[in-house]
Design a protein around this motif. Sequence first.
Motif, short mmCIF file in Angstrom:
data_model
loop_
_atom_site.label_atom_id
_atom_site.label_comp_id
_atom_site.label_asym_id
_atom_site.label_seq_id
_atom_site.Cartn_x
_atom_site.Cartn_y
_atom_site.Cartn_z
N GLU A 119 1.10 -1.12 0.34
CA GLU A 119 0.30 0.14 0.64
C GLU A 119 0.90 0.82 -0.23
O GLU A 119 0.09 2.18 -0.81
N LEU A 120 1.98 1.21 0.87
CA LEU A 120 2.41 2.76 0.78
C LEU A 120 3.21 2.68 -0.41
O LEU A 120 3.53 3.75 -0.88
N LYS A 121 3.54 1.60 -1.31
CA LYS A 121 4.95 1.92 -2.53
C LYS A 121 3.44 2.42 -3.63
O LYS A 121 3.63 3.23 -4.75
N HIS A 122 2.63 1.27 -3.37
CA HIS A 122 1.25 2.58 -4.36
C HIS A 122 0.91 3.59 -4.26
O HIS A 122 0.94 5.00 -4.95
N GLY A 123 0.83 3.69 -2.59
CA GLY A 123 0.74 5.35 -2.61
C GLY A 123 1.83 6.71 -3.07
O GLY A 123 1.60 7.59 -3.24
N ARG A 124 2.73 6.03 -3.01
CA ARG A 124 4.25 7.19 -3.17
C ARG A 124 3.31 7.19 -4.71
O ARG A 124 4.13 8.21 -5.60
N VAL A 125 3.82 6.10 -5.22
CA VAL A 125 3.49 5.58 -7.41
C VAL A 125 2.43 7.03 -7.40
O VAL A 125 2.79 7.52 -8.27
N ALA A 126 1.13 6.92 -7.05
CA ALA A 126 -0.10 7.31 -7.40
C ALA A 126 0.15 8.78 -6.72
O ALA A 126 -0.11 9.82 -7.37
N MET A 127 0.81 9.03 -5.48
CA MET A 127 0.91 10.84 -5.60
C MET A 127 2.01 11.05 -6.49
O MET A 127 2.54 12.59 -6.83
N MET A 128 3.62 10.28 -7.15
CA MET A 128 3.63 11.55 -8.40
C MET A 128 3.03 11.14 -9.77
O MET A 128 3.79 12.30 -9.69
N ALA A 129 1.72 10.16 -9.72
CA ALA A 129 1.28 10.39 -10.64
C ALA A 129 0.43 11.69 -10.62
O ALA A 129 0.28 12.18 -12.45
#
Length: 226
Positions: A104-114
């Motif tokens: 979840e943390l990794k997907h959240g970081r990717v989503a924030m950059m997106a």
Amino acid sequence: QSSNSFGRPTSDHKADMKFSGLIAAFNLLACANGFMSGPSVTRASRKCGSSSGRSSLTMQSDMSKSIPFVSRPPMLTGEMPGDVGFDPLELSNNIDLGYAQAAELKHGRVAMMAVVGVFVTQFVHLPAEQFNTSNLIEAVSKVPLAGHLQIFGFIALFELSSLNKVYNDDMDAWNRLVTDPNGAKKYASMSAQEKAKAQLQEIKNGRLAMMAVMGMIVQTAIFGHI
């Protein structure tokens, strides 16, 4: 005279009967009070109140914070950052929670950059034809196959580099992931309270970003722009 010629009680007799009934009720209450003294009543009432209070607290702790009318999943005890007992599919019963939060943390970081990338591409584009669109869906189709292979290759390299950390036995998701040296040094210097606050902020912002990205894609598909 207590009755009329037909043998029915008069109003005075009815009043006497009511008064006698009140006296009898008062006597019963006095007898009951004699068998149960004041302190005993107080202690009993306090015990009953404390028991009901504990029962109420127990019931509240067993309910989900995110959905108050649904029972809390047994594995979600609220100890992990961002845990509010939301697991309607009960996935927490069959999955490593440390791994789940790391994902979840990794997907959240990717989503924030997106999200940042989406807003930037509304105004800034790289000097090439395949990069001149602001439409999220058209941008995917305009990138050639070689470009997609490069993107997936970079993702695979990043995943392989953190594979041994993601699949370890550490329950702390932040210790599982690869971090930059400066950020890791700053994070290590924080107090326990500061770390808990930073973790909760990142989890909440990551969840918000994932919802925002999904909303942007749906809005683009329907209206052609964000």
